[in-house]
Design a protein around this motif. Structure first.
Motif, short mmCIF file in Angstrom:
data_model
loop_
_atom_site.label_atom_id
_atom_site.label_comp_id
_atom_site.label_asym_id
_atom_site.label_seq_id
_atom_site.Cartn_x
_atom_site.Cartn_y
_atom_site.Cartn_z
N HIS A 1 3.61 -3.51 -14.40
CA HIS A 1 4.26 -3.54 -13.09
C HIS A 1 5.50 -2.65 -13.09
N ALA A 2 6.29 -2.70 -14.16
CA ALA A 2 7.47 -1.84 -14.26
C ALA A 2 7.08 -0.37 -14.25
N ALA A 3 6.01 -0.02 -14.96
CA ALA A 3 5.56 1.37 -14.99
C ALA A 3 5.15 1.84 -13.60
N ALA B 1 6.60 4.99 -8.79
CA ALA B 1 6.85 5.02 -7.35
C ALA B 1 8.23 5.56 -7.00
N GLY B 2 9.11 5.67 -7.99
CA GLY B 2 10.42 6.25 -7.75
C GLY B 2 11.58 5.28 -7.79
N VAL B 3 11.41 4.15 -8.47
CA VAL B 3 12.50 3.19 -8.57
C VAL B 3 13.66 3.79 -9.35
N GLY B 4 14.88 3.39 -8.99
CA GLY B 4 16.04 3.86 -9.73
C GLY B 4 16.39 2.97 -10.90
N VAL B 5 16.33 1.65 -10.68
CA VAL B 5 16.70 0.67 -11.68
C VAL B 5 15.68 -0.47 -11.64
N VAL C 1 14.63 -4.71 -4.23
CA VAL C 1 13.43 -5.06 -3.48
C VAL C 1 12.28 -5.44 -4.41
N HIS C 2 11.31 -6.15 -3.82
CA HIS C 2 10.05 -6.45 -4.51
C HIS C 2 9.05 -5.31 -4.30
N ASP C 3 9.00 -4.79 -3.08
CA ASP C 3 7.97 -3.82 -2.70
C ASP C 3 8.52 -2.40 -2.86
N VAL C 4 8.48 -1.92 -4.09
CA VAL C 4 9.15 -0.66 -4.42
C VAL C 4 8.48 0.54 -3.76
N ARG D 1 12.49 7.77 1.67
CA ARG D 1 12.31 9.23 1.67
C ARG D 1 12.15 9.77 3.07
N VAL D 2 11.44 9.05 3.92
CA VAL D 2 11.30 9.49 5.31
C VAL D 2 12.66 9.41 6.01
N TRP D 3 13.36 8.32 5.79
CA TRP D 3 14.70 8.17 6.37
C TRP D 3 15.61 9.29 5.90
#
Length: 371
Positions: A127-129, A134-138, A341-344, A352-354
């Motif tokens: 899940h972490a991978a 997906a682009g998580v920072g932390v 967040v849960h839904d990364v 990214r759109v924002w």
């Protein structure tokens, strides 16, 4: 009783040129404001409120009594402060644009995903991978649920839950935070490779935590929760929830500074859902830009929380994606530097759109009138 002063940004805009000559960037990021409320509170009651432009604000500050003028001047400087990146090992987290913190709970009873990764290290790492891809920072690793009514966890069990996961994440080169309020867990997590301490008690729960964080030099997230050691959700009584939370976070920041924690290592979190009613949470979301007046990066955490269900026909936690994304976008617009967040994947896509829209607004002069 002494008076307090607050500067709350109003009239948020897409870019400085949306309001020529007026808008200023908040916290060196992508949020801009052209009007500000200058508030004075005494005895729990607002005694003065003026709405001013950025150009008129310094003169109004100078006309305040000396102590209030000093504090207001510090807040005005803090609102325009450009935050340096935060180091996480070899990685740097930029504070001039929003980032995403992904939740990884290794607990049996967390409100949204309890039991999904408990005693399942391979599933947790997979899940972490996926979050990293997906682009998580932390990645925020937690071994104790802090939902209302959750049972306390023995620190030995909490350590056994989080340390193996942190060690494997560290080997992957991930930026890691430890979501804990116990000094022994914090120390073990930092030794295993965690970079950031995320304490829902703002280092109040365990007296040794402050010392450990100061000695380690690790960045720390101070979250607001009104309750004490037994129940963080208790004692949620406010005269004005926005200003009371601001005051409490300022006091915790100052306690950390006095303990030797460097100012650039401190982030703050308003603690959405912790000892707060639906009305309290909504007020805090609407007032998020005010928190930048404390001069610290802001983390916002409302993913799948109860307030979303309360506003959407009691939707269960796993059906709160739409509300979670909307709140994340509101945090981006308010200049928050990090959302938890849960839904990364979905949140990163929305971010990214924002960000694309904001970048376009910064170079779009079609709305600027001619002289």
């Amino acid at each position: 009783m002494s008076a307090s002063v607050y500067i709350r940004p109003l009239s948020l805009s897409h870019s400085p040129q949306s309001d020529p000559g007026e808008a200023v960037r908040i916290a060196g990021g992508l949020a801009c404001a052209s009007r500000f409320a200058l508030l004075v509170r005494e005895g729990g009651r607002i005694t003065s409120q003026r709405v001013l432009s950025a150009q008129a604000l310094p003169e109004a500050i100078a006309m305040l009594p000396d102590a209030l003028a000093l504090e207001a001047g510090a807040q005005w400087a803090a609102l325009r402060k450009v935050h340096a990146p935060i180091g996480c090992g070899e990685r740097l987290l930029r504070m001039d644009q929003p980032g995403v913190m992904g939740i990884l709970n290794v607990t049996p009873d967390s409100f949204s995903d309890g039991g999904r990764f408990l005693d399942k290290p391979d599933a947790a790492i997979d899940h972490a991978a996926a979050m990293i891809a997906a682009g998580v920072g932390v990645i925020d690793v937690g071994g104790e649920s802090t939902r209302p009514g959750a049972a306390a966890v023995w620190e030995g069990d909490e350590i056994k839950r989080v340390v193996p996961v942190i060690e494997r994440l560290s080997a992957m080169g991930a930026a890691i935070s430890i979501d804990s309020r116990r000094s022994s867990v914090i120390a073990a997590a930092l030794a295993a490779g965690a970079h950031i301490v995320n304490d829902v008690s703002a280092l109040r729960h365990d007296p040794r935590s402050m010392e450990i964080v100061a000695a380690s030099g690790a960045p720390v997230v101070l979250m607001h929760a009104p309750g004490g050691a037994d129940n963080l959700h208790a004692d949620g009584h406010y005269t004005d929830v926005v200003l009371d939370v601001f005051d409490d976070l300022r006091a915790r920041r100052d306690a950390c500074l006095a303990a030797g924690i460097a100012r650039e290592k401190i982030m703050i979190d308003p603690g959405i859902g912790f000892g707060k009613s639906l009305a309290d949470n909504l007020a805090l979301v609407n007032a998020l830009p005010l928190l930048h007046a404390l001069g610290q990066p802001v983390l916002f955490a409302a993913s799948r929380k109860r307030m979303i269900g309360a506003l959407s026909s009691e939707a269960p936690a796993h059906q709160r994606l739409g509300g979670s994304l909307l709140l994340a976008i509101r945090a981006f617009e308010a200049g928050c530097q990090m959302v938890r967040v849960h839904d990364v994947a979905e949140t990163v896509q929305a971010m990214r759109v924002w960000r694309g829209l904001r970048d376009a607004a910064l170079t779009d002069f079609s709305l600027v009138g001619e002289d």
